[in-house]
Design a protein around this motif. Structure first.
Motif, PDB file in Angstrom:
ATOM      1  N   GLU A  70     -18.476   9.122   5.110  1.00  0.00           N
ATOM      2  CA  GLU A  70     -17.860   7.797   5.205  1.00  0.00           C
ATOM      3  C   GLU A  70     -17.961   7.058   3.870  1.00  0.00           C
ATOM      4  OE1 GLU A  70     -18.485   6.725   9.938  1.00  0.00           O
ATOM      5  OE2 GLU A  70     -20.035   6.163   8.476  1.00  0.00           O
ATOM      6  N   GLN A  71     -19.110   7.159   3.246  1.00  0.00           N
ATOM      7  CA  GLN A  71     -19.314   6.505   1.952  1.00  0.00           C
ATOM      8  C   GLN A  71     -18.380   7.093   0.891  1.00  0.00           C
ATOM      9  OE1 GLN A  71     -23.149   7.206   0.074  1.00  0.00           O
ATOM     10  NE2 GLN A  71     -23.164   5.126  -0.771  1.00  0.00           N
ATOM     11  N   ASN A  72     -18.257   8.411   0.886  1.00  0.00           N
ATOM     12  CA  ASN A  72     -17.367   9.069  -0.067  1.00  0.00           C
ATOM     13  C   ASN A  72     -15.915   8.632   0.132  1.00  0.00           C
ATOM     14  OD1 ASN A  72     -19.518  10.434  -1.149  1.00  0.00           O
ATOM     15  ND2 ASN A  72     -19.055  12.392  -0.168  1.00  0.00           N
ATOM     16  N   ALA A  73     -15.507   8.554   1.398  1.00  0.00           N
ATOM     17  CA  ALA A  73     -14.131   8.159   1.703  1.00  0.00           C
ATOM     18  C   ALA A  73     -13.855   6.736   1.214  1.00  0.00           C
ATOM     19  CB  ALA A  73     -13.874   8.259   3.201  1.00  0.00           C
ATOM     20  N   GLN A  74     -14.782   5.826   1.465  1.00  0.00           N
ATOM     21  CA  GLN A  74     -14.600   4.443   1.044  1.00  0.00           C
ATOM     22  C   GLN A  74     -14.551   4.334  -0.484  1.00  0.00           C
ATOM     23  OE1 GLN A  74     -17.860   2.442   2.939  1.00  0.00           O
ATOM     24  NE2 GLN A  74     -17.060   2.809   5.006  1.00  0.00           N
ATOM     25  N   HIS A  75     -15.382   5.115  -1.144  1.00  0.00           N
ATOM     26  CA  HIS A  75     -15.401   5.102  -2.607  1.00  0.00           C
ATOM     27  C   HIS A  75     -14.066   5.593  -3.165  1.00  0.00           C
ATOM     28  CE1 HIS A  75     -16.967   5.383  -6.671  1.00  0.00           C
ATOM     29  NE2 HIS A  75     -16.559   6.632  -6.739  1.00  0.00           N
ATOM     30  N   TYR A  76     -13.524   6.632  -2.583  1.00  0.00           N
ATOM     31  CA  TYR A  76     -12.249   7.174  -3.051  1.00  0.00           C
ATOM     32  C   TYR A  76     -11.123   6.169  -2.824  1.00  0.00           C
ATOM     33  CZ  TYR A  76      -8.250  10.268  -3.676  1.00  0.00           C
ATOM     34  OH  TYR A  76      -7.064  10.828  -4.111  1.00  0.00           O
ATOM     35  N   ASN A  86      10.990  12.548   7.565  1.00  0.00           N
ATOM     36  CA  ASN A  86      10.665  12.910   6.187  1.00  0.00           C
ATOM     37  C   ASN A  86       9.269  13.526   6.140  1.00  0.00           C
ATOM     38  OD1 ASN A  86       9.790  12.674   3.336  1.00  0.00           O
ATOM     39  ND2 ASN A  86      11.683  11.521   3.091  1.00  0.00           N
ATOM     40  N   GLU A  87       9.150  14.707   5.555  1.00  0.00           N
ATOM     41  CA  GLU A  87       7.889  15.443   5.555  1.00  0.00           C
ATOM     42  C   GLU A  87       7.112  15.342   4.241  1.00  0.00           C
ATOM     43  OE1 GLU A  87      10.798  18.419   3.796  1.00  0.00           O
ATOM     44  OE2 GLU A  87      10.810  16.673   5.130  1.00  0.00           O
ATOM     45  N   HIS A  88       7.550  14.506   3.327  1.00  0.00           N
ATOM     46  CA  HIS A  88       6.865  14.344   2.032  1.00  0.00           C
ATOM     47  C   HIS A  88       5.790  13.262   2.166  1.00  0.00           C
ATOM     48  CE1 HIS A  88      11.010  15.832   1.147  1.00  0.00           C
ATOM     49  NE2 HIS A  88      10.327  16.696   0.420  1.00  0.00           N
ATOM     50  N   PHE A  89       4.766  13.555   2.962  1.00  0.00           N
ATOM     51  CA  PHE A  89       3.799  12.533   3.371  1.00  0.00           C
ATOM     52  C   PHE A  89       2.948  12.003   2.223  1.00  0.00           C
ATOM     53  CE2 PHE A  89       4.394  15.451   7.037  1.00  0.00           C
ATOM     54  CZ  PHE A  89       5.093  14.572   7.853  1.00  0.00           C
ATOM     55  N   TRP A  90       2.783  12.773   1.160  1.00  0.00           N
ATOM     56  CA  TRP A  90       1.943  12.326   0.046  1.00  0.00           C
ATOM     57  C   TRP A  90       2.553  11.133  -0.675  1.00  0.00           C
ATOM     58  CZ3 TRP A  90       4.454  16.874   0.701  1.00  0.00           C
ATOM     59  CH2 TRP A  90       5.550  17.126  -0.125  1.00  0.00           C
ATOM     60  N   TYR A  91       3.805  10.796  -0.365  1.00  0.00           N
ATOM     61  CA  TYR A  91       4.424   9.601  -0.918  1.00  0.00           C
ATOM     62  C   TYR A  91       4.347   8.408   0.041  1.00  0.00           C
ATOM     63  CZ  TYR A  91       6.269  11.434  -5.295  1.00  0.00           C
ATOM     64  OH  TYR A  91       6.378  11.922  -6.580  1.00  0.00           O
ATOM     65  N   ALA A  92       3.722   8.588   1.179  1.00  0.00           N
ATOM     66  CA  ALA A  92       3.508   7.466   2.091  1.00  0.00           C
ATOM     67  C   ALA A  92       2.319   6.643   1.585  1.00  0.00           C
ATOM     68  CB  ALA A  92       3.244   7.973   3.503  1.00  0.00           C
ATOM     69  N   PRO A  93       2.429   5.339   1.498  1.00  0.00           N
ATOM     70  CA  PRO A  93       1.350   4.516   0.936  1.00  0.00           C
ATOM     71  C   PRO A  93       0.021   4.642   1.677  1.00  0.00           C
ATOM     72  CG  PRO A  93       3.379   3.257   1.053  1.00  0.00           C
ATOM     73  CD  PRO A  93       3.627   4.535   1.791  1.00  0.00           C
ATOM     74  N   ASP A  94       0.061   4.956   2.967  1.00  0.00           N
ATOM     75  CA  ASP A  94      -1.179   5.029   3.735  1.00  0.00           C
ATOM     76  C   ASP A  94      -1.697   6.454   3.904  1.00  0.00           C
ATOM     77  OD1 ASP A  94       0.802   5.952   5.423  1.00  0.00           O
ATOM     78  OD2 ASP A  94       0.106   4.827   7.181  1.00  0.00           O
ATOM     79  N   LEU A  95      -1.140   7.401   3.128  1.00  0.00           N
ATOM     80  CA  LEU A  95      -1.568   8.797   3.251  1.00  0.00           C
ATOM     81  C   LEU A  95      -3.065   8.954   3.047  1.00  0.00           C
ATOM     82  CD1 LEU A  95      -2.293  11.439   1.200  1.00  0.00           C
ATOM     83  CD2 LEU A  95      -1.293  11.819   3.467  1.00  0.00           C
ATOM     84  N   ALA A  96      -3.605   8.377   1.992  1.00  0.00           N
ATOM     85  CA  ALA A  96      -5.023   8.546   1.684  1.00  0.00           C
ATOM     86  C   ALA A  96      -5.898   7.993   2.796  1.00  0.00           C
ATOM     87  CB  ALA A  96      -5.361   7.883   0.352  1.00  0.00           C
ATOM     88  N   ASN A  97      -5.515   6.857   3.366  1.00  0.00           N
ATOM     89  CA  ASN A  97      -6.286   6.274   4.466  1.00  0.00           C
ATOM     90  C   ASN A  97      -6.296   7.191   5.682  1.00  0.00           C
ATOM     91  OD1 ASN A  97      -7.146   3.239   3.954  1.00  0.00           O
ATOM     92  ND2 ASN A  97      -5.176   3.528   2.960  1.00  0.00           N
ATOM     93  N   ARG A  98      -5.125   7.666   6.059  1.00  0.00           N
ATOM     94  CA  ARG A  98      -5.041   8.523   7.245  1.00  0.00           C
ATOM     95  C   ARG A  98      -5.801   9.835   7.048  1.00  0.00           C
ATOM     96  NH1 ARG A  98       0.384   7.745  10.773  1.00  0.00           N
ATOM     97  NH2 ARG A  98       0.964   5.663  10.072  1.00  0.00           N
ATOM     98  N   LEU A  99      -5.634  10.430   5.877  1.00  0.00           N
ATOM     99  CA  LEU A  99      -6.262  11.722   5.652  1.00  0.00           C
ATOM    100  C   LEU A  99      -7.774  11.601   5.493  1.00  0.00           C
ATOM    101  CD1 LEU A  99      -6.017  14.726   5.358  1.00  0.00           C
ATOM    102  CD2 LEU A  99      -5.356  14.420   2.960  1.00  0.00           C
ATOM    103  N   THR A 100      -8.249  10.598   4.770  1.00  0.00           N
ATOM    104  CA  THR A 100      -9.702  10.452   4.619  1.00  0.00           C
ATOM    105  C   THR A 100     -10.352  10.175   5.973  1.00  0.00           C
ATOM    106  OG1 THR A 100      -9.437   8.112   4.025  1.00  0.00           O
ATOM    107  CG2 THR A 100      -9.665   9.672   2.220  1.00  0.00           C
ATOM    108  N   ASN A 101      -9.720   9.367   6.798  1.00  0.00           N
ATOM    109  CA  ASN A 101     -10.273   9.098   8.130  1.00  0.00           C
ATOM    110  C   ASN A 101     -10.408  10.380   8.939  1.00  0.00           C
ATOM    111  OD1 ASN A 101     -10.459   6.350   7.676  1.00  0.00           O
ATOM    112  ND2 ASN A 101      -8.492   5.875   8.610  1.00  0.00           N
ATOM    113  N   GLN A 102      -9.368  11.214   8.885  1.00  0.00           N
ATOM    114  CA  GLN A 102      -9.416  12.465   9.643  1.00  0.00           C
ATOM    115  C   GLN A 102     -10.441  13.426   9.052  1.00  0.00           C
ATOM    116  OE1 GLN A 102      -7.799  13.232  12.614  1.00  0.00           O
ATOM    117  NE2 GLN A 102      -9.321  14.869  12.479  1.00  0.00           N
ATOM    118  N   LEU A 103     -10.562  13.439   7.736  1.00  0.00           N
ATOM    119  CA  LEU A 103     -11.543  14.313   7.091  1.00  0.00           C
ATOM    120  C   LEU A 103     -12.963  13.927   7.480  1.00  0.00           C
ATOM    121  CD1 LEU A 103      -9.889  14.563   3.575  1.00  0.00           C
ATOM    122  CD2 LEU A 103     -10.361  16.502   5.086  1.00  0.00           C
TER     123      LEU A 103
END
Length: 305
Positions: A163-169, A130-147
């Motif tokens: 890092e601070q910005n990512a944690q805040h988001y 399934n390629e609709h990754f924005w519906y995966a619950p951990d999407l934000a965690n994975r993407l912010t870490n990579q960013l």
């Protein structure tokens, strides 16, 4: 996937070559200039990813998203020369991958100097997943870490800031986790029908039992569900196996309309979801509103407020 790439086959080959050539021609020069000024230029194929990218980037640059209009079917989008210019000017390019936005991955590859983030790779995507990754619950965690990693490679001194910005988001999204936890208690093991698999990653995280997946998969691939799939859909409803139906508002068709109508006729609740968030709507508000609708439909008590 077949549906996601049909439009590309219809484009004149010379136009595609022109767009890619445009990116190659000026990409390296633009990236060097951006890095010299200390401000990063980021482009994202989807606005959900663009929002997350801007949250982590903060005041260290700008982010442009290509698909921002919910009225546009992402599968039918065709890039223009202005789209190519966005990609040629980017230091970082975020694509969904998995065949969903092939135009983005192709234009990204043409800008050899830009750093690329492909969300599908963060999930170790294989064909058929399934390629609709924005519906995966951990999407934000994975993407912010990579960013954080990618931004810090270009501006190392700002790593603590990123890092601070990512944690805040991520802290803003905790109410989503709370609501998912409540929903999981109600939906675990319950049967769910879907008109398309766009919401499936969320449903799987809730341990819901997705019934007749062949129906939604056919719609996703631009085909009509088989008579057997249509019959199985109705049979599941007739036998009382279905707790709720998930309907993708952006995927319409005669058989979809009939299937949804059949569910409503038998008092099965229908929850409408969308593939893209509404204009002016945040990723948090979009996801939360849909989860809240689902909670109401299945009788889950929302304790996330």
């Amino acid at each position: 996937m077949t549906k996601n790439s049909k439009w590309l086959l219809g484009l004149p080959a010379i136009f595609v070559i022109f767009l890619i050539g445009l990116v190659v021609f000026t990409g390296i020069k633009q990236t060097k200039e951006s890095q010299q000024t200390g401000r990063l230029h980021v482009v994202a194929s989807l606005d959900s990813y663009g929002e997350i990218a801007q949250a982590v980037l903060g005041n260290q640059g700008s982010v442009r998203s290509v698909l921002t209009n919910p009225a546009i079917d992402p599968h039918d989008f065709e890039p223009t020369a202005s789209t190519a210019r966005l990609y040629q000017q980017a230091d970082i390019i975020i694509s969904n991958g998995g065949g969903y936005d092939q135009w983005s991955t192709r234009l990204a590859q043409a800008n050899e100097s830009a750093k690329k983030i492909t969300v599908a790779k963060l999930y170790h995507y294989h064909a058929g997943d399934n390629e609709h990754f924005w519906y995966a619950p951990d999407l934000a965690n994975r993407l912010t870490n990579q960013l954080v990693i990618t931004y810090s490679q270009l501006i190392p001194a700002k790593k603590p800031y990123f890092e601070q910005n990512a944690q805040h988001y991520l802290r803003k999204l905790t109410k989503l986790d709370q609501l998912r936890s409540t929903l999981k208690q109600t939906l675990a093991g319950q049967g769910v029908l879907t008109t398309e698999p766009v919401f499936d990653l969320t449903l799987k995280s809730l341990d819901a039992n997705i019934l007749v997946p062949a129906f939604g998969q056919a719609i996703d691939e631009g085909q009509d569900p088989t008579p057997a799939a249509v019959q199985a859909w109705r049979k599941a409803i007739d036998q009382g196996q279905v707790k709720v139906v998930i309907e993708n508002k952006q995927a319409k068709g005669k058989l979809v309309d009939q299937a949804v109508a059949y569910a409503k006729e038998h008092q099965v609740p229908v929850v409408k979801v969308t593939e893209t968030k509404g204009q002016g709507q945040s990723y948090l508000d979009w996801q939360y509103a849909q989860l809240k609708q689902l909670a109401k439909a299945v009788g889950a008590h929302d304790e996330s407020n």
